[in-house]
Every structure is written in C-alpha cells, then in structure tokens.
Design a protein around this motif. Structure first.
Motif, PDB file in Angstrom:
ATOM      1  N   SER A  69     -19.008   9.664  -5.304  1.00 48.85           N
ATOM      2  CA  SER A  69     -19.651   8.572  -4.576  1.00 48.85           C
ATOM      3  C   SER A  69     -21.169   8.648  -4.704  1.00 48.85           C
ATOM      4  O   SER A  69     -21.844   7.622  -4.859  1.00 48.85           O
ATOM      5  CB  SER A  69     -19.244   8.601  -3.098  1.00 48.85           C
ATOM      6  OG  SER A  69     -17.863   8.367  -2.952  1.00 48.85           O
ATOM      7  N   ALA A 117     -11.175   9.234  -0.281  1.00 56.57           N
ATOM      8  CA  ALA A 117     -10.616   9.614   1.022  1.00 56.57           C
ATOM      9  C   ALA A 117      -9.097   9.727   0.991  1.00 56.57           C
ATOM     10  O   ALA A 117      -8.488  10.196   1.954  1.00 56.57           O
ATOM     11  CB  ALA A 117     -11.027   8.595   2.082  1.00 56.57           C
ATOM     12  N   GLY A 118      -8.474   9.315  -0.102  1.00 60.73           N
ATOM     13  CA  GLY A 118      -7.016   9.338  -0.194  1.00 60.73           C
ATOM     14  C   GLY A 118      -6.443  10.745  -0.209  1.00 60.73           C
ATOM     15  O   GLY A 118      -7.125  11.719  -0.583  1.00 60.73           O
ATOM     16  N   TRP A 143      -6.606  12.511  -3.746  1.00 61.75           N
ATOM     17  CA  TRP A 143      -7.805  12.420  -4.571  1.00 61.75           C
ATOM     18  C   TRP A 143      -8.144  13.732  -5.268  1.00 61.75           C
ATOM     19  O   TRP A 143      -8.474  13.745  -6.462  1.00 61.75           O
ATOM     20  CB  TRP A 143      -9.010  11.970  -3.742  1.00 61.75           C
ATOM     21  CG  TRP A 143     -10.310  12.191  -4.484  1.00 61.75           C
ATOM     22  CD1 TRP A 143     -11.292  13.073  -4.199  1.00 61.75           C
ATOM     23  CD2 TRP A 143     -10.724  11.523  -5.689  1.00 61.75           C
ATOM     24  NE1 TRP A 143     -12.301  13.001  -5.129  1.00 61.75           N
ATOM     25  CE2 TRP A 143     -11.978  12.066  -6.061  1.00 61.75           C
ATOM     26  CE3 TRP A 143     -10.160  10.535  -6.485  1.00 61.75           C
ATOM     27  CZ2 TRP A 143     -12.674  11.641  -7.191  1.00 61.75           C
ATOM     28  CZ3 TRP A 143     -10.858  10.102  -7.621  1.00 61.75           C
ATOM     29  CH2 TRP A 143     -12.094  10.653  -7.952  1.00 61.75           C
ATOM     30  N   ARG A 166     -12.882   4.754  -0.637  1.00 62.95           N
ATOM     31  CA  ARG A 166     -11.489   4.740  -0.187  1.00 62.95           C
ATOM     32  C   ARG A 166     -10.624   5.621  -1.071  1.00 62.95           C
ATOM     33  O   ARG A 166      -9.729   6.328  -0.595  1.00 62.95           O
ATOM     34  CB  ARG A 166     -10.967   3.307  -0.178  1.00 62.95           C
ATOM     35  CG  ARG A 166     -11.512   2.481   0.979  1.00 62.95           C
ATOM     36  CD  ARG A 166     -11.252   1.008   0.797  1.00 62.95           C
ATOM     37  NE  ARG A 166      -9.836   0.690   0.669  1.00 62.95           N
ATOM     38  CZ  ARG A 166      -9.371  -0.531   0.437  1.00 62.95           C
ATOM     39  NH1 ARG A 166     -10.213  -1.544   0.295  1.00 62.95           N
ATOM     40  NH2 ARG A 166      -8.081  -0.751   0.357  1.00 62.95           N
ATOM     41  N   GLN A 207       0.951   3.970  -2.999  1.00 62.36           N
ATOM     42  CA  GLN A 207       0.637   5.369  -2.737  1.00 62.36           C
ATOM     43  C   GLN A 207       1.793   6.279  -3.111  1.00 62.36           C
ATOM     44  O   GLN A 207       1.592   7.388  -3.607  1.00 62.36           O
ATOM     45  CB  GLN A 207       0.255   5.576  -1.272  1.00 62.36           C
ATOM     46  CG  GLN A 207      -0.245   6.984  -0.954  1.00 62.36           C
ATOM     47  CD  GLN A 207      -1.412   7.394  -1.835  1.00 62.36           C
ATOM     48  OE1 GLN A 207      -2.391   6.657  -1.965  1.00 62.36           O
ATOM     49  NE2 GLN A 207      -1.317   8.564  -2.451  1.00 62.36           N
ATOM     50  N   THR A 212      -4.894  -4.574  -7.649  1.00 66.86           N
ATOM     51  CA  THR A 212      -6.003  -4.666  -6.698  1.00 66.86           C
ATOM     52  C   THR A 212      -7.003  -5.760  -7.062  1.00 66.86           C
ATOM     53  O   THR A 212      -8.024  -5.910  -6.398  1.00 66.86           O
ATOM     54  CB  THR A 212      -6.753  -3.325  -6.605  1.00 66.86           C
ATOM     55  OG1 THR A 212      -7.294  -3.001  -7.898  1.00 66.86           O
ATOM     56  CG2 THR A 212      -5.834  -2.206  -6.144  1.00 66.86           C
ATOM     57  N   GLN A 229     -17.371   0.892  -1.779  1.00 62.82           N
ATOM     58  CA  GLN A 229     -16.316   1.001  -0.775  1.00 62.82           C
ATOM     59  C   GLN A 229     -14.982   1.374  -1.420  1.00 62.82           C
ATOM     60  O   GLN A 229     -14.219   2.184  -0.878  1.00 62.82           O
ATOM     61  CB  GLN A 229     -16.189  -0.312  -0.008  1.00 62.82           C
ATOM     62  CG  GLN A 229     -17.313  -0.578   0.978  1.00 62.82           C
ATOM     63  CD  GLN A 229     -17.282  -1.998   1.506  1.00 62.82           C
ATOM     64  OE1 GLN A 229     -16.391  -2.787   1.180  1.00 62.82           O
ATOM     65  NE2 GLN A 229     -18.253  -2.346   2.328  1.00 62.82           N
ATOM     66  N   SER A 230     -14.689   0.783  -2.570  1.00 61.65           N
ATOM     67  CA  SER A 230     -13.432   1.072  -3.260  1.00 61.65           C
ATOM     68  C   SER A 230     -13.366   2.532  -3.694  1.00 61.65           C
ATOM     69  O   SER A 230     -12.331   3.191  -3.541  1.00 61.65           O
ATOM     70  CB  SER A 230     -13.270   0.155  -4.480  1.00 61.65           C
ATOM     71  OG  SER A 230     -13.145  -1.198  -4.082  1.00 61.65           O
ATOM     72  N   ARG A 254       0.831  -1.205   0.000  1.00 59.54           N
ATOM     73  CA  ARG A 254       0.000   0.000   0.000  1.00 59.54           C
ATOM     74  C   ARG A 254       0.866   1.255   0.000  1.00 59.54           C
ATOM     75  O   ARG A 254       0.566   2.234  -0.692  1.00 59.54           O
ATOM     76  CB  ARG A 254      -0.935   0.002   1.212  1.00 59.54           C
ATOM     77  CG  ARG A 254      -2.110  -0.948   1.095  1.00 59.54           C
ATOM     78  CD  ARG A 254      -3.213  -0.585   2.084  1.00 59.54           C
ATOM     79  NE  ARG A 254      -2.753  -0.642   3.460  1.00 59.54           N
ATOM     80  CZ  ARG A 254      -2.855  -1.715   4.233  1.00 59.54           C
ATOM     81  NH1 ARG A 254      -3.399  -2.823   3.761  1.00 59.54           N
ATOM     82  NH2 ARG A 254      -2.433  -1.693   5.482  1.00 59.54           N
TER      83      ARG A 254
END
Length: 202
Positions: free
Chosen positions: A183, A106-107, A110, A103, A20, A72, A99-100, A16
C-alpha cells in the motif's frame, strides 16, 4: 418478504463468500503443490463449486491471487462514479485503487498470496490480464463521471496512468530485498505521478 435492495445485498454477500472460498482453495493448493500442478477443477472441488461458477469470477487460476478481476469490474467502475464530485479525476481514481489494494491486503489470505506471488513470478505475469480489466473499469467510471465518455483521450490517459502506477508498484514491491507494505509502495507511485514525475526529494 425481502426488498430489492436486501436481495441485491444478499446476492453480493454470497458472491463475496464464493470468491473468497475460491481464493482460499487456490492459495492452499498452490502452497501445497505449486501452481503448475494445480488445475481449475481441483480448486473448484476444494471450494465446493463448479468450474462454470469459477469462470464467472476468474478468467484463470492465476487471477485468484489478484485484487482486480472481471468479476470486480462493475464494482470498481461504480466506485469511481461515486467518488465526491469535487475530486479531480486522478484523485478519484487513486482513492478507488488504493482502497481496493488496502482491502486485498486486509484479507485473510493476503500473506500467503504475497508469498506465492514472490515465489512464483509467472503467476503475476500470466495474471496481468487483470490490468486490462482495471483499465476498462477506470475508463468507464471516469467517462461517466466526467461526461466525456470512456473513449475520450483524457479519460483513457488518466486510466492508463493509474494502471501503470499499479504495475510499477507491484513490480517494485515484488523485487524489494526487504519486506515492504505494498500500500505504501503504491502510494509512492501515485505521489510521483501527482508531482508531474519530478524527482522525489533526496
């Protein structure tokens, strides 16, 4: 001495972090110089990894901005398999996809990723190979979950519908005149599918 589970957890955390780091490097370089002027090698230098490592995670530089990649694949398939057994197939797939996306939103990068995707639509177009990865992951997860297998027509249909919902949501979000929460746009797309494609209320 670490247990097998601890070792697996450590490897996943390192993956991860590497993923990132590559995303962050790509976003910074794309923002500074434009995507067409940046090479994979430059992203790797910025992130402190080798090109070989890069291609363990992404198939192209454009994929660094997208939430679904070859890397992923197993995670997505596993999460579909692990959804509560009482959920219908489309319900389980929707939960995993939403959910993906949540996420990703929320990075840390983004907002910059979103600006780049809007400013350079070719990034999204060239990166849509990720849709194939998502499709295969959903098919494999659903195939095992339902016992029908990944090539079953019903399983293929549910996976394809989910991927189409993502594709439509991303294009609506990208083309919106006013800022929208991706979303929520994705949720609206899945709501439409679950209504049987009947028109939404006025």
């Amino acid at each position: 001495m670490t247990t097998a589970d601890e070792g697996a957890g450590l490897r996943e955390r390192k993956k991860r972090m590497t993923r990132q780091a590559l995303r962050t490097a790509a976003v910074r370089l794309f923002t500074e110089r434009g995507p067409t002027s940046v090479t994979v090698e430059e992203i790797c230098t910025e992130a402190g990894v080798s090109p070989r490592t890069f291609f363990n995670y992404f198939d192209s530089k454009e994929e660094t901005l997208l939430p679904f990649t070859r890397d992923t694949y197993e995670e997505v398939a596993g999460r579909v398999r692990a959804r509560p057994p009482q959920e219908e197939p489309l319900e389980a797939v929707r939960a995993v996809v939403e959910q993906s996306i949540a996420r990703a939103v929320a990075g840390d990068t983004w907002h910059q990723e979103a600006e780049l995707l809007r400013a350079h639509p070719q990034l999204l177009q060239r990166g849509m190979v990720a849709a194939r990865t998502l499709n295969l992951a959903l098919r494999d997860g659903l195939g095992e979950r339902t016992g029908r297998g990944a090539d079953d027509p019903y399983v293929r249909l549910v996976a394809a519908v989910a991927v189409t919902a993502v594709h439509v949501a991303v294009n609506v979000w990208q083309g919106a005149v006013e800022e929208r929460d991706i979303s929520l746009v994705l949720s609206e797309a899945f709501d439409g599918v679950e209504r049987g494609l009947t028109p939404p209320p006025e």
